[in-house]
Design a protein around this motif. Structure first.
Motif, PDB file in Angstrom:
ATOM      1  N   ARG A  15       0.811  -1.227   0.000  1.00 18.58           N
ATOM      2  CA  ARG A  15       0.000   0.000   0.000  1.00 18.58           C
ATOM      3  C   ARG A  15       0.845   1.278   0.000  1.00 18.58           C
ATOM      4  N   VAL A  16       1.714   1.337  -0.995  1.00 21.31           N
ATOM      5  CA  VAL A  16       2.631   2.473  -1.089  1.00 21.31           C
ATOM      6  C   VAL A  16       1.986   3.599  -1.905  1.00 21.31           C
ATOM      7  N   SER A  17       2.037   4.794  -1.354  1.00 16.30           N
ATOM      8  CA  SER A  17       1.490   5.960  -2.062  1.00 16.30           C
ATOM      9  C   SER A  17       2.519   7.072  -2.096  1.00 16.30           C
ATOM     10  N   LYS A  18       2.464   7.836  -3.167  1.00 15.65           N
ATOM     11  CA  LYS A  18       3.357   8.988  -3.267  1.00 15.65           C
ATOM     12  C   LYS A  18       2.661  10.093  -4.047  1.00 15.65           C
ATOM     13  N   ARG A  65       3.175   7.175   2.165  1.00 20.04           N
ATOM     14  CA  ARG A  65       2.551   6.129   2.998  1.00 20.04           C
ATOM     15  C   ARG A  65       2.995   4.784   2.473  1.00 20.04           C
ATOM     16  N   GLY A  66       2.950   3.783   3.321  1.00 20.62           N
ATOM     17  CA  GLY A  66       3.183   2.431   2.862  1.00 20.62           C
ATOM     18  C   GLY A  66       4.474   1.833   3.374  1.00 20.62           C
ATOM     19  N   TYR A  67       4.614   0.566   3.052  1.00 24.17           N
ATOM     20  CA  TYR A  67       5.717  -0.233   3.582  1.00 24.17           C
ATOM     21  C   TYR A  67       6.555  -0.727   2.408  1.00 24.17           C
ATOM     22  N   LEU A 267      -1.129  -0.937  11.859  1.00 22.46           N
ATOM     23  CA  LEU A 267      -0.421   0.322  12.098  1.00 22.46           C
ATOM     24  C   LEU A 267      -1.165   1.492  11.485  1.00 22.46           C
ATOM     25  N   VAL A 268      -1.742   1.279  10.308  1.00 24.82           N
ATOM     26  CA  VAL A 268      -2.506   2.337   9.652  1.00 24.82           C
ATOM     27  C   VAL A 268      -3.713   2.704  10.506  1.00 24.82           C
ATOM     28  N   ILE A 269      -4.402   1.652  11.035  1.00 27.45           N
ATOM     29  CA  ILE A 269      -5.579   1.897  11.876  1.00 27.45           C
ATOM     30  C   ILE A 269      -5.156   2.647  13.142  1.00 27.45           C
TER      31      ILE A 269
END
Lengths: 283, 295
Positions: A15-18, A65-67, A267-269
Motif C-alpha cells: 500500500r505504497v502511495s506517493k 505512505r506504505g511499507y 499500524l494504519v488503523i
C-alpha cells in the motif's frame, strides 16, 4: 537462519502511495511483491509511476505512505550507513544513465566496484568482460560524453551489474537500443538472473518481456493493474496482483506477506485512531 | 586496509584532477605559514637574545633597617611565595661598604671620614631565568616595593622596559599572524574544497547512489586538505629557511645582529607547524564536506 534469510521476497511493497506537489498522484496504494531470483517487468505509459517506484526501491525517494522492503530490509528503518550497504548490493540502470561524461567508459563502470572495495585486478577483469559482452570493447578508454546514447545506455547497464548485485533495477534499459543490442543486453540480464539476481525492469518494449516464468506488472496512473506471468500472458489469463503474487511464491512466502499486510493494516488503523483521539493507542 | 587503499587512490586521483584549482589555495597556505613562521622565528630569537641579556639581571631591594635572621627568613619566604628565584643574597650595611670600597680601588681614601654603616642593607634577588623573565620582572619589582621596610627596588628598568615593550609588540604580531594563518588557511581550504565538490557534484551524487559510505566520500577530501596543508607549510618553512640562511650569511658579525647567535626552528617546532597547517586544512575540508554533502 535469520528472518532475512528466511524471507522469499526480494521486493515487498504494501500500500505504497506517493504524491508530488502540488497534487500529482505518482503512486496510489500500490502493493507488489517480487521474489528472489524472479524477473519482473514493470510496464505502463510514460508518467504512470514506474520510475517513481524504482526511485523508492533504491532509496532516492521516500513514500508518503506504505511499507517498502528490499532484500529483507524495511527501507524506512534503515540508517544512512545501512542504506548505503543496501545500495552496494543493488545495481541500478537509470533512465538518464547517470554517467560521468568526462570519465572514460572503464572508469564509469569501475565506479560501483570501487565503492565495494573490489581489487584492481577484479575491476579490470570484470570491466573488460562486460564491455566485451555488450560489444563495447573498443570504447573502453573513450570518454562517456563521446558515446552515442545507445552506447551510454549499455555502459549504464554494465555498471549496474558489475558488482554482482542481488537485485537489478533497470529503467527503460533498451529504450535507445536496436534489436541486436537489445538481445545482447537481455542475454546479460538473463545470465545474471540465472546466477540468482532478481531483475525488476521498467520498460515499454513489448518484445523483451517474453522470458518464460517472468512476471509482468502494469502500472496505470500510479496503480497496479492486472499482473501476469508471461506463460499465462500467452494463455490470455490476466490476474489481479494480489492473486497473481502467490502463484510465483512459496506457501511460506504467501503467509509471510499476509502477516506483513495485517501488521501494516494495524499500524494504519492505529495511526488513524491516534489522529482522531489525540493519544497513543495500543494495537 | 582495502578502505585505506581505496581512499588513498581516490585522494591521489582528486589531486591530479584538480591541482590547477588547488594552486591558489597552496599559495595562500604557503604565504600564511611563511608570515606566521617569520614573526614567530623573530619572536623566539628575541626572547633568546633577552635571555642572554638578562643573564646578569638581578633586583636589588634596599631596606630601611638591617634585617635580623628572623626577618631575613620572612623576606625570603615572601619573595619565594611570589615567584621562583635562582638565588637570594642578603647584603649587610658593612658588606655593602666593603664592596663599595673595593670598587673605588685607589680612591678608597674618600671613605675615611664616612661611617662604615652609611650604606643601606639590601637584598639581591636573582630571578629564575625563563622565556618570560622580562615580562615578570616588572611585576616582581612592584611586589617587592610593596613589602614592609623596603626603601627602593632597583634593576635596569629602562632597557628592561624597552625590551619588554618590544617583546610585547612581537607577541602581538605573532598572535595576529597566527590568527591570520588560522583564518586564511581554514577558510581558503574550505572554499577550495567547496569549489571542488561543486565541480564534482554529479560524481558525489553518483557515489551515494552506488552505495559509497560517508567515510569513503569524506576521507579523501580530508586527506586532500591535509596533504595541501603539509605541502604549503613545507614550502613556506623552506622559503623561510632560505631567507634565514641568506640573512645569516649576509649579516653575520655586523652590527647588532652580530652580537647574538640566531637560530632556526628546531625539528620538533617544524613538525608542529606542519601538523598545525595540516589540521587547519583538514578542518577546513571538514566544514565544507559537512555543509555540502549532508552525509
Amino acid at each position: 537462519m535469520t528472518s532475512e534469510e528466511n524471507s522469499q521476497a526480494m521486493i515487498d511493497l504494501i500500500r505504497v502511495s506517493k504524491v508530488y506537489p502540488p497534487d500529482i498522484q505518482a503512486l496510489a496504494d500500490i502493493s507488489l511483491r517480487v521474489d528472489k531470483g524472479e524477473i519482473c517487468y514493470l510496464t505502463g505509459m510514460s508518467g504512470a509511476g514506474k520510475t517513481t517506484l524504482l526511485r523508492m526501491l533504491c532509496g532516492i525517494d521516500t513514500p508518503d505512505r506504505g511499507y517498502i522492503e528490499v532484500a529483507g530490509k524495511e527501507l524506512s528503518k534503515l540508517s544512512s550507513a545501512e542504506m548505503q550497504d543496501l545500495r552496494r548490493s543493488i545495481g541500478v540502470a537509470y533512465q538518464d544513465f547517470k554517467l560521468l561524461p568526462e570519465k572514460t567508459v572503464a572508469q564509469n563502470i569501475a565506479f560501483s566496484m570501487e565503492v565495494a572495495y573490489r581489487s584492481r585486478s577484479f575491476i579490470q577483469h570484470r570491466t573488460r568482460k562486460l564491455l566485451s559482452r555488450l560489444a563495447l570493447s573498443d570504447k573502453m578508454n573513450t570518454q562517456a560524453a563521446k558515446l552515442s546514447r545507445g552506447e551510454q545506455q549499455r555502459v549504464a547497464i554494465a555498471r549496474a551489474v558489475a558488482n554482482d548485485p542481488v537485485l537489478v533495477l533497470a529503467d527503460e534499459p533498451t529504450g535507445n537500443l536496436d534489436s541486436d543490442t537489445t538481445e545482447l543486453v537481455m542475454e546479460l540480464f538473463y545470465e545474471y538472473n540465472e546466477k540468482g539476481t532478481t531483475l525488476l525492469i521498467a520498460t515499454h518494449d513489448h518484445s523483451i518481456y517474453n522470458y518464460p516464468g517472468s512476471k509482468v506488472v502494469t502500472i496505470e496512473q500510479g496503480q497496479v493493474i492486472p499482473a501476469q506471468h508471461t506463460q499465462e500472458n500467452q494463455d490470455g489469463n490476466a490476474r489481479d496482483e494480489n492473486q497473481s503474487v502467490p502463484l510465483s511464491s512459496s506457501q511460506k512466502g504467501s503467509q509471510e506477506r499476509s502477516q506483513k499486510e495485517e501488521l501494516y493494516q494495524q499500524l494504519v488503523i492505529k495511526d488513524g485512531l491516534e489522529a482522531v483521539m489525540g493519544k497513543e493507542v495500543e494495537v | 586496509m582495502k578502505f585505506l587503499f581505496a581512499v588513498l587512490s581516490q585522494t591521489w586521483r582528486n589531486i591530479i584532477e584538480t591541482w590547477r584549482s588547488q594552486l591558489l589555495s597552496l599559495v595562500t597556505i604557503t604565504l600564511s605559514v611563511l608570515i606566521f613562521a617569520f614573526f614567530y622565528l623573530v619572536y623566539m630569537n628575541a626572547l633568546h637574545a633577552g635571555d642572554l641579556l638578562n643573564n646578569d639581571l638581578r633586583l636589588i631591594v634596599y631596606l630601611e633597617e638591617q634585617p635580623d635572621p628572623a626577618l631575613q627568613e620572612e623576606y625570603r619566604h615572601k619573595i619565594e611565595k611570589f615567584d621562583q628565584v635562582e638565588k637570594i643574597d642578603f647584603v649587610s650595611r658593612l658588606a655593602a661598604y666593603d664592596r663599595f670600597k673595593e670598587q673605588l680601588n685607589e680612591n678608597q681614601d674618600v671613605l675615611q671620614e664616612i661611617p662604615h654603616d652609611f650604606l643601606p642593607a639590601s637584598i639581591e634577588i636573582y630571578p629564575k631565568r625563563s622565556l618570560d623573565t622580562l615580562s615578570r620582572i616588572k611585576l616582581f619589582s612592584e611586589y617587592l616595593q610593596s613589602l614592609p621596610g623596603v626603601l627602593k627596588v632597583q634593576y635596569g628598568r629602562e632597557w628592561v622596559d624597552r625590551f619588554y615593550s618590544f617583546i610585547q609588540l612581537l607577541r602581538i604580531i605573532v598572535f595576529l599572524s597566527g590568527a591570520l594563518l588560522i583564518l586564511t588557511t581554514s577558510f581558503m581550504m574550505a572554499h577550495s574544497i567547496r569549489l571542488t565538490m561543486l565541480n564534482r557534484k554529479k560524481e558525489l551524487e553518483l557515489l551515494r547512489l552506488v552505495g559509497a559510505s560517508a567515510h569513503y566520500i569524506r576521507v579523501p577530501f580530508f586527506l586532500e586538505g591535509a596533504i595541501l596543508g603539509a605541502i604549503g607549510a613545507g614550502i613556506g618553512l623552506g622559503a623561510l629557511y632560505f631567507l634565514f640562511s641568506w640573512i645569516e650569511l649576509r649579516f653575520s658579525g655586523q652590527g647588532v645582529p652580530g652580537m647574538f647567535s640566531f637560530s632556526f626552528f628546531s625539528g620538533p617546532s617544524v613538525a608542529v607547524i606542519i601538523v598545525l597547517a595540516m589540521l587547519l586544512c583538514a578542518g577546513g575540508s571538514f566544514t565544507s564536506t559537512r555543509k555540502i554533502l549532508y552525509l
